[in-house]
Structures are given as structure tokens and as C-alpha cells.
Enzyme design. Sequence first.
Site, PDB file in Angstrom:
ATOM      1  N   ARG A 213       0.837  -1.217   0.000  1.00  0.00           N
ATOM      2  CA  ARG A 213       0.000   0.000   0.000  1.00  0.00           C
ATOM      3  C   ARG A 213       0.871   1.267   0.000  1.00  0.00           C
ATOM      4  O   ARG A 213       0.584   2.246   0.689  1.00  0.00           O
ATOM      5  CB  ARG A 213      -0.970  -0.006   1.185  1.00  0.00           C
ATOM      6  CG  ARG A 213      -2.075  -1.019   1.059  1.00  0.00           C
ATOM      7  CD  ARG A 213      -3.060  -0.924   2.209  1.00  0.00           C
ATOM      8  NE  ARG A 213      -2.430  -1.317   3.460  1.00  0.00           N
ATOM      9  CZ  ARG A 213      -2.879  -1.011   4.664  1.00  0.00           C
ATOM     10  NH1 ARG A 213      -3.983  -0.274   4.778  1.00  0.00           N
ATOM     11  NH2 ARG A 213      -2.264  -1.405   5.755  1.00  0.00           N
TER      12      ARG A 213
ATOM     13  N   ILE B 204     -23.942   8.394  12.017  1.00  0.00           N
ATOM     14  CA  ILE B 204     -24.144   7.140  11.286  1.00  0.00           C
ATOM     15  C   ILE B 204     -23.582   5.941  12.044  1.00  0.00           C
ATOM     16  O   ILE B 204     -24.091   4.831  11.916  1.00  0.00           O
ATOM     17  CB  ILE B 204     -23.527   7.235   9.879  1.00  0.00           C
ATOM     18  CG1 ILE B 204     -24.162   8.402   9.109  1.00  0.00           C
ATOM     19  CG2 ILE B 204     -23.710   5.935   9.105  1.00  0.00           C
ATOM     20  CD1 ILE B 204     -25.683   8.352   9.026  1.00  0.00           C
TER      21      ILE B 204
ATOM     22  N   HIS C  69     -16.586  12.956   3.503  1.00  0.00           N
ATOM     23  CA  HIS C  69     -15.428  12.543   2.708  1.00  0.00           C
ATOM     24  C   HIS C  69     -14.430  13.685   2.526  1.00  0.00           C
ATOM     25  O   HIS C  69     -13.348  13.484   1.989  1.00  0.00           O
ATOM     26  CB  HIS C  69     -15.884  12.031   1.343  1.00  0.00           C
ATOM     27  CG  HIS C  69     -16.781  10.837   1.444  1.00  0.00           C
ATOM     28  ND1 HIS C  69     -18.155  10.946   1.387  1.00  0.00           N
ATOM     29  CD2 HIS C  69     -16.516   9.527   1.636  1.00  0.00           C
ATOM     30  CE1 HIS C  69     -18.678   9.738   1.527  1.00  0.00           C
ATOM     31  NE2 HIS C  69     -17.712   8.868   1.677  1.00  0.00           N
TER      32      HIS C  69
END
Length: 745
Positions: free
Chosen positions: A17, A421, A684
Site C-alpha cells: 500500500r 451514522i 469525505h
Amino acid sequence: MKIKTTVFGYPRIGPKRELKKALEDYWNWKISKVELLETANSLIIQNAKVIQSSGVDLIPSNEFSLYDFILDHSVMFNAVPKRFNRISDPLDRYFAMARGTQELPALEMTKWFNTNYHYIVPEIEDEEFELMENKPLREFALLRDSLSVKTKPVIVGPFTYLKSAKLNMDRVERLSEKILPAYKKLLIKLDAAGVEEIQIDEPAMVMDMEEREIELLTGLYRELTKGLTLKVYIQTYYEAVSAYEKLVFSLSVHGFGFDLVDGKENLENILTLGFPSDKVLIAGVVSGRDPWRTDFTVVMSMLERLFRVTDKIMLSNSSPLIHLPITVEAERGHIQEDILNMLSFANERLEELTILKRAINDGAALPARKSIVHEIFSKAEVRSKISSIDEKAILRKPEFQERYRMQMDSLKLPLFPTTTIGSFPQTKEVRKFRADYKNGKITEEEYKKFIFQEIEKAVKIQEELDIDVLVHGEFERTDMVEFFAEKLKGFAITKNGWVQSYGSRCVRPPVIYGDVWRDKALTVEETLYAQSLTPRPVKGIMTGAVTILQWSYPRKDISRREIAYQIALALKEEVLELEKRGIKIIQIDEPAFREGLPLKRNKQDEYFDWTINSFRLTTADVSPFTQIHTHMCYSDFNEIIDRIYALDADVISIEASRSKGEILSAFENFRYDHGIGLGVYDIHSPRVPSVEEMIEIIERSVSLIDKSLFWINPDCGLKTRGWQETVASLKNMVLAAKAMRKREV
């Protein structure tokens, strides 16, 4: 004639990664632009070397992206909204378009077809396009100079690019004339630089197509390929090409790439309608989306049939390899061998193509492989429960209006109740404790103590912010699917099976290798602890069956319906235990509810049938006093509002802040009379939205939605955000809710 191989969509994140780390270091001012670009170039060369060493003949280029390939095309063709012009540095402007800044909202982000990859939706203002930066040529030259190899640049075609902007057909037609010269200029420059072959991705060709779209595509490629010496291949994937005969026999290109794994009708069309004798068939015979080993016997049988139609065949993957982890070898010693031997990731797909090529060209023997057998991981009790399900009887009682009144009287919540959320920021400390626990450096007792301290902190912060319905923060969860997959039977979790979701965000899809069932509690302990700390209601939060299935790699021997029902029955046990232990609100997250929707309309009813039933199966037996919430990510909400309504959730929260106008238009045509929370800010992006911004969204919403049913929440979980921006944003959200309540006094 000897056949060749090619591939596309090789994972760009790096085996460790490296891209994720470099991006996040750059965003946090830890490395320079030069260092970031050095990492990017290193990954481009490294990926090409892997493909080259595997024996693949035609190596792709221009598949690397620092954030998203559609965003790359927007920048390349100068489709940059004016608000970003104030940012002079091109790289910072690029990232601002993707992520936003404190002052500038980001472009919309949504799912790429029916996958879990997110792309940045083009926001086309000026309707004037210009080739600003020739990224395909730059990467072609980099690999030519570094590896002495002539690659096949890959670009997204004009039709798919414009369709990805979510424009109506009138505008697509008008803009196609405007963007065509920029595309043409790009191809001419590539041609002049010695590029011999180019792949143009047009996956939009697999969607249902109108006659005017077929005519537009035909005209576009007639003009686009005129006068070029390089060979143009159109690549499609995820489904079978629509209007096969009209498009395949009329488009002025050198060849077509077809998905022969998920687009079975492609094979039928080739065998019954034929294939142009002057074109190359790029046969996508190894899967780019599922991780199961290729059955060479099946593929060779299929190729024998194709060779009767055409001998101009090139072997390839069926869809972009970006949906697969890099290599199975990284899992040795982690996943048990009998499961590992069933798997094939991106590097193994390269090897499979070379094996098939040598078998055809040289008559090399195919390696002996045991067939993939999932049955050895079956459980009779699970099969029995599935067979006894009465799909017509999966209903909640009483009707919603009566239930909701009972719930709100019991919960005593104010008008415009606020909640989040589910997840709260996962700091480096949280990640370190989890890693230390998994690596045996700390005991389970020490780990639980830390998690409970984080839960205490989160509950205290929420109470101080005066949020109405609290969450425990999900600090014990690595990922909303992986967490449940680790605890349920029938799943394997990879150690290094990372797949890019968007930008620097990577996920590890679990592998469903057998029957699924629950043998212990999943969320009860943490949820009950949070509830013990506060008189306010705490939501129990679980990921729904459809999302767990969609964000995992499903087994292939039984239907997705049956797998979803197995997961739903396991989750149902958890829901009923939470209810029994006093939790009054239970949220079943289904952000991927629409994601798995078949691309062809004639296959969609059957999909919705089992996805709706899966949700109902999880929730139907709870008390009417228990309030069921669900959370969904936005994606063409307007088209499926009736299906979402059919879930019969008491409250739904929707990720909608980047597309609020489109979301709200759905309520003009559909009376949604259940509880609903439209995300009032975009998580985001790191920017903190103002109270006024949120009030504006709420005002627009309650003009179409009954205010007594309206909830106020962020548009998604807060796991990836920092605490400072999270608290600031939630503070403004609560102030917005209180301001709205004052107006109603």
C-alpha cells in the site's frame, strides 16, 4: 497463428500500500510533491515489471492514478470547475477536486458501475474541452525509457466519460461534438510518438442502449479513428455488450474486448451472430472480480468454440484487476491451505493467462487442479433454515405509522432528532492497539479496557454536543464488513488482500468459502456498555446482509440470494439479542444496497426481490417498539426510491450531501412517509461546513419531507476523519437542528 495475451486494470496501490502511505504523507505535509511523484513513477515501473515478467505480451500503461482515473481524464481535458481555478498548483488543484478544501466543496463521488470502486463524477461547466496534459504519452514514454517496452496506453472512451458525468442524453450528444477534437488530438499525439496499440475503455456499452446512443457511438469512432495508424481496441466489461450486432459490426476499430465471465451473453452472441473477420476478439476469460481459481477445462472448452468463429483471438482478463488483491502468496501461513488453494488474485491471473497461452500455442499440458469444492464447508442446520423461509411472510407488524408513533412516544425525542451514522475517528492510537492485540503484544483484557475507554470518551463527547441518539463509535471495528466476517462462520479474512475503494482508502474484502452462521454475539458487549453510560438511546449498529455480501467475495456454487439469506439469518439472531437486552434502536447499514444491481434492466427485479427480503428477514421479528434504522450510500436514489421504501425501515439515513439536489428531486415524485435523514454534510472532505450550509439543506429537505419524520445526521460514518474537524462539524450540525426547532415553537 499464435495467440497473444494482454491485461488491464492491474492494482495500483502497491504490494505494501505504498500509494496510500505516500498520499497521506503528502496531504499531511510529511513529504514533498517530488517525493510523491517519485513514488508514483516507481509504482508504475514496478507494476509493469510484474506484468512483463509474467509472460503477458501486451503490457498496459496509463492505468496508474494518484486518486481516480475519471478525475485524471477531467483534468486532462480541462473539465475543471471554475471554483478550483484559484488554486494555482496543478497537483493541489487535482486533490482539491477530489477531496475538497475548507472553502471549496469537492466534486461528487459515486460508485463505478456495480462495483465498490468510487470515481469522481465530472462536473462539466463550460462545455469546452482542451487537451491540457498528455498523461498517457508521459507514462508510455516512462515505460519505454525505463523498460524498453512499447506499452498499450489505456484511456476511458468519450462515450463512457460523458455518461459517467450523469448527463441526460441531449447533453451527452452535444458535448460529444465538443470533446471529440480533444480526444482526437490525444490519439494523434500518441500515434506520432510511436504508440502502436491503444485500449479505449467503453464499459457504458454494456448498459441498456437507445438507438440514438448506438448512432452516437458509431459516429464518434468513425471520426476518432480516421487517419490513425495505431490499432484501437474497445474494451468492455462487467456485463455483455448491448446492441451487439449493431455495434460490433459497425464500429471502426481494430478489435473488441469482451467480458466472458460476467457477460455470458457475449459468448452466446459471438457463437450465434458471429464476429467480424477483420477484427481481433480480446477474450476476457479469467475473472477480474472474483478471486476463485480459473477452471482451465471450462475455459479451454469455451475457447475451442470461439476458434470455430474466429482465429483472431487475444486472451485477457474479463474486467479490471483493480478489484482483486495483488497476490495469494501474501496470504500463505495466514489462510488455511485448503481455502488458499481455491484462490487466484491479480498476479495469479497473469500466470493463468500465460498457462492458457502456452497450452494453446505450444500444446503445453495444463496443470492438474482439484475442482473448487465449497460443500466441504457446509452446515445442514443452515441449509434447513434457508429451505423453510416463506418469502411472502417476511413482514413487520403493525403498519409503519402506528409503529413510529409507539417508538417516538417511548424514545421521547425532539423534533429534528440528531444522530450520527455510527463510526467515530479511528486514531493512530486506536489502530495501534488493535494491531498490538492481533499480533499478540497485548492481552484481550488490555485491548477491551482500551476500547471501553474510547467508548466512554465518544459517549461523553456526544452528550456534551447534545446529540439525541448516540452511538458507541465502533472503535473495535477495522471495517464495517470485515468486523462481522471475522466473527461469523464461513468467512476467511485476508492479511494483505487490500483493494482500492477510492483515493487512499483501501479495503480487504472477506472471502465467503462456506455456509454462514453465528455462533457467538457480534456487537452486544460494546453496545450494552455504551448504553450503560447514558440515559440517551444508543443505537445498536450492524452491517446488513446485502452489504456484507456485496463487499465480500461470494462463493460461486450457490446463488447470491441463498448466501444473503444465510447472512440475514445470522444477523437476525444478533438483532433479537440486542432487543432482548434493552437496545431500543437498531441500525442495519446497507450502503451497498444498490451497488450490486444488475446493469441490465431485465435482471433487476429478481435482484430487488432477494435484497429486500434479506433486509426484512433480518428485522421482521422485532417488537413494534424497537426502531429499525438503515443507512445507505447515495447512488441514483431516484431510480430505486420505491425499492428502498419496500424495506419498511422506520428511519433511513442517506449519503446525499454531494448530490442533494438529485436526492431531493426523488421526493417530488414519491411520497416517502417513513423516517428519513438526508446527510447534511459531506464526511469525505475534511472541511467543516457552516451552520448556515446545513440549515439550507434542511430547509430544502423539509419543503418536500414531513418535518416530523426528518432526522439530522452526517452523510456517512466518521471513521476516516480527525477528532477536531468531527467535533466542529457535529457542533454545527446540532446548532442547525436547534435553530430549526426554534422556528417551529
